[in-house]
Design an enzyme around this catalytic site. Structure first.
Site, PDB file in Angstrom:
ATOM      1  N   ASP A 145      68.616  44.593  51.776  1.00 45.44           N
ATOM      2  CA  ASP A 145      68.023  45.417  50.717  1.00 45.44           C
ATOM      3  C   ASP A 145      66.512  45.301  50.832  1.00 45.44           C
ATOM      4  O   ASP A 145      65.968  44.193  50.816  1.00 45.44           O
ATOM      5  CB  ASP A 145      68.506  44.906  49.350  1.00 45.44           C
ATOM      6  CG  ASP A 145      67.787  45.545  48.182  1.00 45.44           C
ATOM      7  OD1 ASP A 145      67.939  46.758  48.001  1.00 45.44           O
ATOM      8  OD2 ASP A 145      67.086  44.821  47.438  1.00 45.44           O
ATOM      9  N   ASP A 202      62.989  45.733  49.182  1.00 45.24           N
ATOM     10  CA  ASP A 202      62.325  45.883  47.888  1.00 45.24           C
ATOM     11  C   ASP A 202      60.824  45.969  48.139  1.00 45.24           C
ATOM     12  O   ASP A 202      60.084  45.009  47.925  1.00 45.24           O
ATOM     13  CB  ASP A 202      62.676  44.700  46.985  1.00 45.24           C
ATOM     14  CG  ASP A 202      62.166  44.885  45.567  1.00 45.24           C
ATOM     15  OD1 ASP A 202      61.519  45.914  45.300  1.00 45.24           O
ATOM     16  OD2 ASP A 202      62.404  44.004  44.726  1.00 45.24           O
ATOM     17  N   GLU A 223      57.397  47.109  47.123  1.00 44.62           N
ATOM     18  CA  GLU A 223      56.680  47.504  45.912  1.00 44.62           C
ATOM     19  C   GLU A 223      55.177  47.543  46.191  1.00 44.62           C
ATOM     20  O   GLU A 223      54.519  46.534  46.013  1.00 44.62           O
ATOM     21  CB  GLU A 223      57.017  46.541  44.779  1.00 44.62           C
ATOM     22  CG  GLU A 223      58.509  46.470  44.499  1.00 44.62           C
ATOM     23  CD  GLU A 223      58.864  45.588  43.306  1.00 44.62           C
ATOM     24  OE1 GLU A 223      58.017  45.410  42.394  1.00 44.62           O
ATOM     25  OE2 GLU A 223      59.990  45.075  43.275  1.00 44.62           O
ATOM     26  N   TYR A 225      63.269  50.100  34.543  1.00 48.60           N
ATOM     27  CA  TYR A 225      62.847  49.152  33.517  1.00 48.60           C
ATOM     28  C   TYR A 225      61.388  48.825  33.765  1.00 48.60           C
ATOM     29  O   TYR A 225      60.768  49.382  34.677  1.00 48.60           O
ATOM     30  CB  TYR A 225      63.715  47.882  33.515  1.00 48.60           C
ATOM     31  CG  TYR A 225      64.100  47.349  34.874  1.00 48.60           C
ATOM     32  CD1 TYR A 225      63.179  46.683  35.678  1.00 48.60           C
ATOM     33  CD2 TYR A 225      65.393  47.502  35.361  1.00 48.60           C
ATOM     34  CE1 TYR A 225      63.530  46.184  36.920  1.00 48.60           C
ATOM     35  CE2 TYR A 225      65.754  47.017  36.613  1.00 48.60           C
ATOM     36  CZ  TYR A 225      64.825  46.355  37.383  1.00 48.60           C
ATOM     37  OH  TYR A 225      65.166  45.864  38.620  1.00 48.60           O
ATOM     38  N   TRP A 272      68.795  43.147  36.843  1.00 42.33           N
ATOM     39  CA  TRP A 272      67.898  42.012  37.093  1.00 42.33           C
ATOM     40  C   TRP A 272      67.893  41.159  35.834  1.00 42.33           C
ATOM     41  O   TRP A 272      67.461  41.641  34.794  1.00 42.33           O
ATOM     42  CB  TRP A 272      66.478  42.489  37.402  1.00 42.33           C
ATOM     43  CG  TRP A 272      65.585  41.333  37.721  1.00 42.33           C
ATOM     44  CD1 TRP A 272      64.802  40.639  36.842  1.00 42.33           C
ATOM     45  CD2 TRP A 272      65.405  40.717  38.995  1.00 42.33           C
ATOM     46  NE1 TRP A 272      64.154  39.623  37.493  1.00 42.33           N
ATOM     47  CE2 TRP A 272      64.500  39.649  38.810  1.00 42.33           C
ATOM     48  CE3 TRP A 272      65.918  40.951  40.261  1.00 42.33           C
ATOM     49  CZ2 TRP A 272      64.097  38.833  39.857  1.00 42.33           C
ATOM     50  CZ3 TRP A 272      65.512  40.141  41.298  1.00 42.33           C
ATOM     51  CH2 TRP A 272      64.608  39.094  41.094  1.00 42.33           C
TER      52      TRP A 272
END
Length: 699
Positions: A200, A202, A204, A279, A433
């Site tokens: 995965d 991630d 950012e 979120y 999360w």
């Protein structure tokens, strides 16, 4: 040797902070691959992140996970090795530390730039838990995850790479074919060595956002797709040899900016699914109390000044991905198992949408952040806190009138609305999360009850609806056009229609008529319509309909007077603020268009405007035009040329040079930034401050 707990950041934001802990490294040998198991037959995915640091002071171990509540566990995080180190030295980050790249024995390794490495070898593979022996091949969290899979063969584990703190090298990895090859090959090696079922990413974030010191470039948009394509190629080849399907997923931002900075439709065709982080829409980085994960847009939030409230909500974020071409079945909706708090919030509105003094000074593990199990035990209708409900946003919140603290969070009720949304949109499931935040399994039980995971996987629908027929105009006014068309058909079912004004989405409807308002009188527009289904497939465009709005009733053809006295009132390195004297009109001025050269920069209703996203130390020329309700536009104002502020540097600090002796604490400048020397050394070519964080710290 002494090692440091490397993870201090939670999944999207630097506001989560975990203190450093001193840990003893353990040397262990290599791991024997476990036999592959068949892919679980899940109708919905429930993906839970488990952060490595949960096994430290939080004392939440892999053994505490109920594997029947999830289909996939994403283990966070692995990192990227670059110039022999990993970590992120960015001083604006929550943990500006780097380490040498190490293997599962906590031994320093020499690997090519772009290699995936363990984030924390001691907790990942070294720490012994109950039932472990000192000499077993792999211990730590990863061994515990493999034990969990042995007793739950349908459970899948995925290694997550990056996260908020460790996204600093993704742009560099994606930038060249060579580093993409290294990363993809190392992904295969990592999965095989530690028995993970997928990887995965991630990141950012591509192009912009994230920590200030992260590598980033405009080409990230295309390079991310190339990187994922290379990983997919390598995983499929390895899977053919190993007799199993290796998974590839990403965690995506929920903003319109993220959608614009990535090729989501192309990415969706490559990955197995996308975990959208719906979120962290609001938090202590702003002073107005608002909701962490509102499902729907609440106009009251905009009225109170909450930034970007119309797009910073779950529904808007998910819809943005769908509109960008992500099939619904490949979109997994993020759910937070934590809340966010503010202090000093006025009692009006029970603390909601109020200007507060700042983020909460307390939290479960970090100030301002509250795990759900902690809220259950100590806050919800306890100790002076009262639970309230926002029925528009579909989220609960707490307010304590005595200490003026406001807390936004999700509970079983709000999660129920989110699972209903998942079903209504045909999404692939839920991601959350993170696991240690719901120790009583309250929210996990709700997800499991609402999203069955034991059925047969429905086939992925890739068939687009037929083209809407006979698009036509059925009504025209000075400011609106009404359109109609013949219904499309679909192999499963048409769920709606997108109406486009030129290339821009004007509206979405479920029926076969639409009225587009807010148009300019006496102006020609061209519209097309596309049908869509629950899987997110879009039809080709209908025939184009070109129609002109009528002249404004009363025959107003008189333009406003030109704005006068245009001037700049403020400049920063990236923005310029302008003001001018109001125009007059025979009927009334409705707004002003501000132009940067010949390009429209913004439209406002008042006589001031701030133009953002500009380059530092650069000159721009602006003009302003007034307009009225009839669409009449004034002549341009006087032109004003303004220069943005230059990036500040420390005066008297010398530029970095090759073959120069530097002492600890000495400052240099490099590429417009200031760095502090961490270790005495004589510089060499390739040791530029931005390349060697072990020697230089960005100031």
């Amino acid at each position: 040797m002494i090692n440091l707990n490397k993870h201090t950041a939670f999944k999207k934001t630097a506001k989560f902070f975990l203190g450093l802990s001193l840990l003893l490294s353990v040397i262990v040998p290599s791991f024997a691959l476990q036999p592959a198991t068949a892919e679980a037959a899940d109708s919905y995915k429930i993906v839970g992140y488990y952060p490595s640091w949960a096994a430290y002071g939080r004392n939440y171990n892999v053994a505490d996970i109920d594997p029947t509540k999830v289909t996939h566990i994403n283990y966070a995080f692995a990192d990227i090795c670059w110039n022999g180190i990993h970590g992120n030295p960015d001083p604006s980050g929550p943990n500006p530390v780097t380490w040498t790249c190490q293997n599962e024995k906590s031994q320093t390794i020499n690997v090519p730039n772009g290699t995936i490495v363990l984030g924390d070898p001691w907790i990942d593979t070294g720490k012994t838990f109950a039932g472990d022996t000192w000499d077993q091949p792999i211990a730590g969290n990863i061994n515990q995850l493999n034990k969990l899979k042995q007793t739950n063969p349908n459970l899948k584990t995925i290694i997550s790479v990056g996260g908020w703190t460790w996204s600093n090298r993704f742009s560099d990895v994606a930038a060249t074919a060579a580093t993409r090859e290294v990363f993809a090959n190392s992904a295969v090696d990592f999965l095989r060595k530690y028995n993970f079922d997928g990887v995965d990413l991630d990141w950012e974030y591509p192009v912009s956002g994230g920590l200030d010191g992260n590598s980033k470039r405009p080409e990230d948009k295309q390079n991310y797709t190339l990187l994922l394509s290379k990983i997919r190629e390598k995983l499929d080849a390895a899977g053919a040899v190993d007799g199993k399907k290796y998974l590839l997923t990403i965690a995506s931002g929920a903003s319109a900016t993220y959608a614009a900075n990535t090729e989501l439709a192309k990415i969706a065709a490559i990955v197995d699914w996308i975990n959208i982080m719906t979120y962290d829409f609001n938090g202590a980085w702003q002073k107005i109390s608002a909701h962490n994960a509102p499902l729907n847009y609440d106009p009251a939030a905009s009225a109170a000044g909450v930034p970007d409230a119309n797009t910073f909500n779950v529904a808007a974020g998910a819809q943005g991905h769908l509109d960008a071409g992500v099939p619904a079945a490949k979109l997994v909706l993020g759910v937070p198992f934590y809340g966010r708090g503010w202090d000093g919030c006025a009692q009006a509105g029970n603390g909601q949408y109020q200007t507060c003094t700042g983020g909460s000074s307390v939290g479960t593990w970090e100030a301002g952040s509250f795990d759900f199990y902690d809220l259950e035990a100590n806050y919800i209708n306890k100790n002076g806190y009262t639970r309230y409900w926002n029925d528009t946003a579909k989220v609960p919140y707490l307010y304590n009138a005595s200490n003026k603290r406001f807390i936004s969070y999700d509970d079983a009720e709000s999660v129920g609305y989110k699972t209903a949304y998942i079903k209504s949109k045909g999404l692939g499931g839920a991601m959350f999360w993170e696991l240690s935040g719901d120790r009583n399994k309250t929210l996990q039980n709700k997800l499991k009850a609402d999203l069955p995971t034991g059925g047969t996987v429905p086939p992925v629908d890739t068939t687009a609806p037929s083209v809407p027929g006979n698009a036509r105009s059925t009504g025209v006014t000075a400011n609106s056009v009404t359109l109609a068309w013949n219904a499309s058909t679909d192999n499963v079912g048409v769920t709606g229609y997108n109406v486009y004004n030129g290339a821009n989405l004007a509206t979405s409807v479920t029926g076969t008529t639409a009225t587009i308002s807010g148009l300019t009188a006496g102006t020609s527009y061209t519209f097309t319509i596309k049908a869509k289904d629950a899987a997110g497939n879009l039809s080709a465009a209908s025939n184009a309909v070109t129609v002109s709005t009528t002249a404004q009733p009363g025959g107003d053809t008189q333009a406003p007077t030109a704005p006068t006295n245009l001037a700049s009132t403020a400049q920063t390195t990236s923005s310029i603020t302008l003001s001018w004297t109001a125009s007059t009109d025979n009927v009334g001025v409705t707004g002003y268009d501000v132009y940067n050269g010949t390009a429209l920069a913004t439209t406002v209703t008042g006589t001031t405007a701030t133009i953002s996203g500009l380059a530092a130390d650069t000159s721009y020329t602006f003009t302003v035009k007034a307009k009225d309700a009839a669409g009449n536009v004034s002549a341009a104002s006087n032109a004003v040329s303004v220069k943005t502020a230059a990036e500040t540097t420390n005066p008297g600090v010398s530029a970095w040079q090759v073959n120069t002796a530097y002492t600890a604490g000495q400052l240099v400048t490099y590429n417009g930034k200031t760095y502090k020397c961490l270790q005495p050394h004589t510089s060499l070519a390739g040791w530029e401050p931005s390349n060697v964080p072990a020697l230089w710290q960005l100031q």
